[in-house]
Motif scaffolding. Sequence first.
Motif, PDB file in Angstrom:
ATOM      1  N   LYS A 143       0.837  -1.192   0.000  1.00  0.00           N
ATOM      2  CA  LYS A 143       0.000   0.000   0.000  1.00  0.00           C
ATOM      3  C   LYS A 143       0.882   1.255   0.000  1.00  0.00           C
ATOM      4  O   LYS A 143       1.954   1.265   0.601  1.00  0.00           O
ATOM      5  N   LEU A 145       2.485   4.739   1.026  1.00  0.00           N
ATOM      6  CA  LEU A 145       2.742   5.296   2.354  1.00  0.00           C
ATOM      7  C   LEU A 145       2.827   6.810   2.279  1.00  0.00           C
ATOM      8  O   LEU A 145       3.261   7.377   1.277  1.00  0.00           O
ATOM      9  N   SER A 146       2.423   7.460   3.364  1.00  0.00           N
ATOM     10  CA  SER A 146       2.613   8.901   3.466  1.00  0.00           C
ATOM     11  C   SER A 146       4.092   9.184   3.734  1.00  0.00           C
ATOM     12  O   SER A 146       4.881   8.278   4.026  1.00  0.00           O
ATOM     13  N   ALA A 147       4.480  10.455   3.656  1.00  0.00           N
ATOM     14  CA  ALA A 147       5.874  10.824   3.905  1.00  0.00           C
ATOM     15  C   ALA A 147       6.294  10.440   5.316  1.00  0.00           C
ATOM     16  O   ALA A 147       7.409   9.940   5.544  1.00  0.00           O
ATOM     17  N   ARG A 148       5.406  10.628   6.282  1.00  0.00           N
ATOM     18  CA  ARG A 148       5.727  10.274   7.665  1.00  0.00           C
ATOM     19  C   ARG A 148       5.878   8.762   7.820  1.00  0.00           C
ATOM     20  O   ARG A 148       6.784   8.278   8.514  1.00  0.00           O
ATOM     21  N   GLU A 149       4.979   7.995   7.176  1.00  0.00           N
ATOM     22  CA  GLU A 149       5.067   6.540   7.267  1.00  0.00           C
ATOM     23  C   GLU A 149       6.339   6.014   6.624  1.00  0.00           C
ATOM     24  O   GLU A 149       6.957   5.075   7.122  1.00  0.00           O
ATOM     25  N   GLU A 150       6.745   6.638   5.496  1.00  0.00           N
ATOM     26  CA  GLU A 150       7.988   6.232   4.852  1.00  0.00           C
ATOM     27  C   GLU A 150       9.183   6.514   5.750  1.00  0.00           C
ATOM     28  O   GLU A 150      10.117   5.718   5.839  1.00  0.00           O
TER      29      GLU A 150
END
Length: 360
Positions: A143, A145-150
């Motif tokens: 899925k 990912l957002s920048a924070r999740e990455e």
Amino acid sequence: MSSASGIGAAPELVECFAQAVTQNDLRVIKVSIKNEALVESGKWNKQGDFMSDYAHIVNYVEDNVPAYLLVRLDSASGSEWLSISYVPDNAKVRDKMLYASTQSALKKALGDYRFKDSIFATSKADLTTDGYEAHQRHVNAPKPLSAREEAMQSIRAAEKAAGLNKYQGAGERRSHAGSAPVGFKWTSEAEDAVKDLANREGCSKLVILSVNTRDESLVLKQSSRDVSPNQLASFIPSSEPTYTFYLWSRQRNGEDLNSISMWHLSTMTIPNLVLVFIYCCPSGSPVKHRMVYSSGVVSVVNAAKGMGVSVAKRSETSDPEDINEAFLQQELSNTPSGSSTPVSGERVAFAKPRGPPRRR
């Protein structure tokens, strides 16, 4: 059960599907909307495995007539189904609206839990085996990912590479600088430069540290002597976060010596030397860097303390240009502009709040 369009499943369809669940020989049930109801409009038995039978799915629909196809999957239980909503682009507008708004009602009437997957097809080309395999690849793909999740994913990967197991956090890593848990591994150059701050020789010293985000090690970026407060902005980078230890050699004048008594300087032995820690994080820094640096501020200061270097004041800014003598004076006194702070030891009377007015 009716849908948003007011169309519900006919009792004959519900009974047909219930029998198909118990009998393992049926592969496909075709469902159409007729006379404002969902009805069964065709059934096909198994001829082989799922993929070989799926190759014939395209033959069960027409070019411009929408339909639903309920396809049994080859599962251990034998009761898992694939729901296909076939709404061709060249169908009548009214039909497209009816089938699009009735799909959820169909699955609810027959039991949502029985449908493991769903496909929305707009042409016969979507109903080929190649189309189904492309759909499966899309479903199984990672899925986005957002920048924070990455950034968090990269941090976890770095922790794993450093040998941390899932029960350990960054605070469990230990540095050769001391026995206390710290957030980063210190290089010998960074450790020696910070330890040198404990040798207070009456001159200003500057030590700038940065983090190698690949292995989360703390490295020495620069070490200088005789740097004045107004020169700090030219030493501290404006494009990346940094940790700065600045041993400030203040002038011995009456004003400074009177005010220095207000500060707690721990083990400082020379009253006109003040050690300030500055965490600078420019607003344009990468998200991952900002997260790594901000989470390591306390650990870096504590590690320095373990080396015998005590910080009198910990400061933070997003722009190196803010750092000058006035900035340091403001931070050390911890007094906002335009306000005053009582001298240490002076008691300030507490103003008791007024009570509620008496009733008359």
